[in-house]
Design a protein around this motif. Structure first.
Motif, short mmCIF file in Angstrom:
data_model
loop_
_atom_site.label_atom_id
_atom_site.label_comp_id
_atom_site.label_asym_id
_atom_site.label_seq_id
_atom_site.Cartn_x
_atom_site.Cartn_y
_atom_site.Cartn_z
N ARG A 44 54.98 -30.68 -85.51
CA ARG A 44 55.04 -32.15 -85.39
C ARG A 44 54.48 -32.83 -86.63
O ARG A 44 55.05 -33.80 -87.13
N PHE A 150 66.76 -45.85 -86.27
CA PHE A 150 66.65 -44.39 -86.27
C PHE A 150 67.69 -43.68 -87.13
O PHE A 150 67.57 -42.48 -87.34
N PHE B 9 53.03 -44.88 -75.82
CA PHE B 9 54.39 -44.67 -76.33
C PHE B 9 54.67 -45.51 -77.58
O PHE B 9 55.17 -45.00 -78.59
N VAL B 13 55.67 -44.36 -81.39
CA VAL B 13 56.88 -44.82 -82.09
C VAL B 13 56.48 -45.39 -83.46
O VAL B 13 57.09 -45.07 -84.48
N TRP B 16 55.62 -42.57 -85.74
CA TRP B 16 56.82 -41.87 -86.24
C TRP B 16 57.51 -42.67 -87.34
O TRP B 16 58.03 -42.11 -88.30
N LEU B 32 46.69 -35.41 -82.71
CA LEU B 32 47.90 -34.66 -82.32
C LEU B 32 47.76 -33.16 -82.56
O LEU B 32 48.46 -32.36 -81.96
N GLU B 36 47.79 -31.66 -76.62
CA GLU B 36 49.15 -31.26 -76.28
C GLU B 36 49.89 -32.37 -75.52
O GLU B 36 51.10 -32.54 -75.67
N ALA B 37 49.16 -33.15 -74.73
CA ALA B 37 49.80 -34.23 -73.95
C ALA B 37 50.42 -35.26 -74.89
O ALA B 37 51.59 -35.64 -74.73
N GLY B 39 51.14 -34.73 -77.97
CA GLY B 39 52.17 -34.02 -78.73
C GLY B 39 53.50 -34.01 -78.00
O GLY B 39 54.56 -34.23 -78.59
N ARG B 40 53.43 -33.78 -76.69
CA ARG B 40 54.69 -33.76 -75.92
C ARG B 40 55.30 -35.15 -75.84
O ARG B 40 56.52 -35.31 -75.86
N ASP B 43 57.04 -35.58 -79.00
CA ASP B 43 58.30 -34.83 -78.95
C ASP B 43 59.40 -35.69 -78.32
O ASP B 43 60.55 -35.67 -78.75
N MET B 46 60.54 -38.29 -80.77
CA MET B 46 61.37 -37.67 -81.80
C MET B 46 62.74 -37.29 -81.24
O MET B 46 63.77 -37.41 -81.93
N ALA B 47 62.75 -36.84 -79.98
CA ALA B 47 64.03 -36.44 -79.37
C ALA B 47 64.92 -37.67 -79.14
O ALA B 47 66.13 -37.61 -79.36
N LEU B 48 64.33 -38.79 -78.73
CA LEU B 48 65.11 -40.02 -78.56
C LEU B 48 65.65 -40.49 -79.91
O LEU B 48 66.82 -40.86 -80.04
N ALA B 49 64.79 -40.44 -80.94
CA ALA B 49 65.21 -40.84 -82.29
C ALA B 49 66.37 -39.96 -82.76
O ALA B 49 67.38 -40.47 -83.27
#
Ligand SMILES: [Zn+2]
Lengths: 191, 186
Positions: A44, A150, B9, B13, B16, B32, B36-37, B39-40, B43, B46-49
């Motif tokens: 990350r 994005f 959240f 964002v 990121w 981070l 881990e919480a 970090g997830r 994740d 990042m997955a939405l992005a």
């Protein structure tokens, strides 16, 4: 399993202690477990600061190898410092990787089969078909803000400049759009 | 960040997108590596992005975008097929395999306009309507990037796009634009 989410340090410190005290032998199980825990976090960091999946994977390998070397050599006096060692190493290696000082080939040469240690789960992905349905269902302005944001990871100020809005406006729209998208993708609300 | 140093959240964002100040960023970098919480949760951001990026790049969604964004796509090397239409114009159009995006640049008298809606008709029937679309009043353009994936699959046909300005007084037509679309390879 989720105990480490709230209180992660003792587990890592315990593993670090096991690795250090196994010297001159090698505690493979403790090493593998420590790598398994730390690898996603280093990745990350790498994704955020290098913006490239391959470079982030290189960062994971390099930082973990440096950490294991340090622990095996008894170089980390206080195992509680394992995370701060990782943090400091991440920073330095990111600078090297950005300068292009470390190439993947050299890395493989240097560490060979040890690289398999950090054989970690890939980062999570969403159901792309669902993301696309949900994104298509958003209001026009929200979809535009998400695409502008994005497509190349642009901050609110830059997107605001492109749309003739204020950065505050963009943050509000972005927040609403992401919340809606997330609910739609992760919740049952099929678009 | 909230209690226990966990990041919400919106903070993730902002992290990121490189919007935090250096100190907050460094604090979250460190957190981070421990948590881990969070970090997830990152994740997920990042997955939405990545999901949005992929959806747009492969032409799965349409978007009304500012001209500056089209310039950016062009500068990034994306193969664009651009159609520019004034009100009342019609154009023969298509999408070829090499085209990454089709750009429909619709000129319209947008000075003083607050909200623009668009409708798409084919064979006299309304097929889609888009409410409150982004537009560029200064240059007088509404720029649509249709979903390339759907466009490639479309048969040869004619489509009419109608733009209207909307305000308290009701709707006012800004222009209609006709696209005679030919499907590539027949
Ligand atoms: Zn946290």
């Amino acid at each position: 399993m989720d105990a480490d989410a709230t209180d992660p340090l003792p587990a890592e410190a315990g593993l670090a202690r096991r690795i250090a005290s196994a010297a001159p032998g090698v505690d493979r199980a403790a090493e593998a477990e420590l790598c398994r825990r730390l690898a996603p976090r280093i990745r990350r960091y790498g994704l955020r600061h290098l913006r490239d999946a391959e470079a982030a994977a290189d960062l994971v390998q390099i930082v973990l190898m440096k950490l294991l070397e340090k622990l095996r050599a008894g170089g980390l006096r206080d195992p509680d410092q394992v995370v701060s060692f990782v943090f400091g190493t991440c920073r330095l290696v990111v600078l090297d990787l950005r300068r292009g000082d470390i190439r993947r080939e050299r890395l493989l040469e240097a560490y060979g089969e040890d690289l398999a240690i950090a054989d970690i789960a890939p980062p999570p992905r969403l159901d792309q078909a669902r993301v696309e349905r949900c994104l298509q269902a958003l209001p026009e302005r929200e979809r535009a803000v998400l695409v502008l944001t994005f497509h190349e990871d642009r901050d609110a100020g830059e997107v605001a400049g492109q749309l003739g809005l204020t950065a505050g406006n963009v943050r509000v729209i972005r927040h609403r759009a992401l919340a809606r998208l997330r609910d739609c993708v992760l919740g049952g609300e099929a678009a | 960040m909230t209690n226990a140093g966990h990041a919400g959240f919106d903070t993730l964002v902002a992290y990121w997108l490189d919007e935090l100040d250096a100190e907050a960023e460094s604090r979250l970098d460190g957190h981070l590596l421990e948590c881990e919480a969070c970090g997830r949760a990152l994740d997920e951001v990042m997955a939405l992005a990545a999901g949005v990026r992929e959806a747009f790049t492969r032409g799965a969604v349409h978007a009304f975008v500012p001209e500056s964004f089209v310039k950016r796509l062009e500068a990034g090397g994306a193969a664009l097929r651009v159609y520019r239409l004034a009100p009342g114009d019609s154009v023969h159009c298509t999408i070829l395999p090499a085209d990454r995006f089709v750009v429909s640049r619709l000129e319209a008298p947008l000075a003083g306009v607050r909200r623009v809606d668009a409708t798409v008709e084919a064979q006299g029937q309304e097929r889609q309507s888009f409410r409150d679309v982004p537009f560029d009043a200064a240059s007088g353009t509404v720029t649509l990037l249709p979903a390339a994936e759907a466009l490639r699959a479309m048969p040869t046909h004619t489509e009419r796009v109608r733009l209207v300005a909307v305000d308290e007084g009701g709707e006012r037509e800004l222009g209609t634009y006709t696209f005679h679309h030919a499907r590539h390879g027949g």
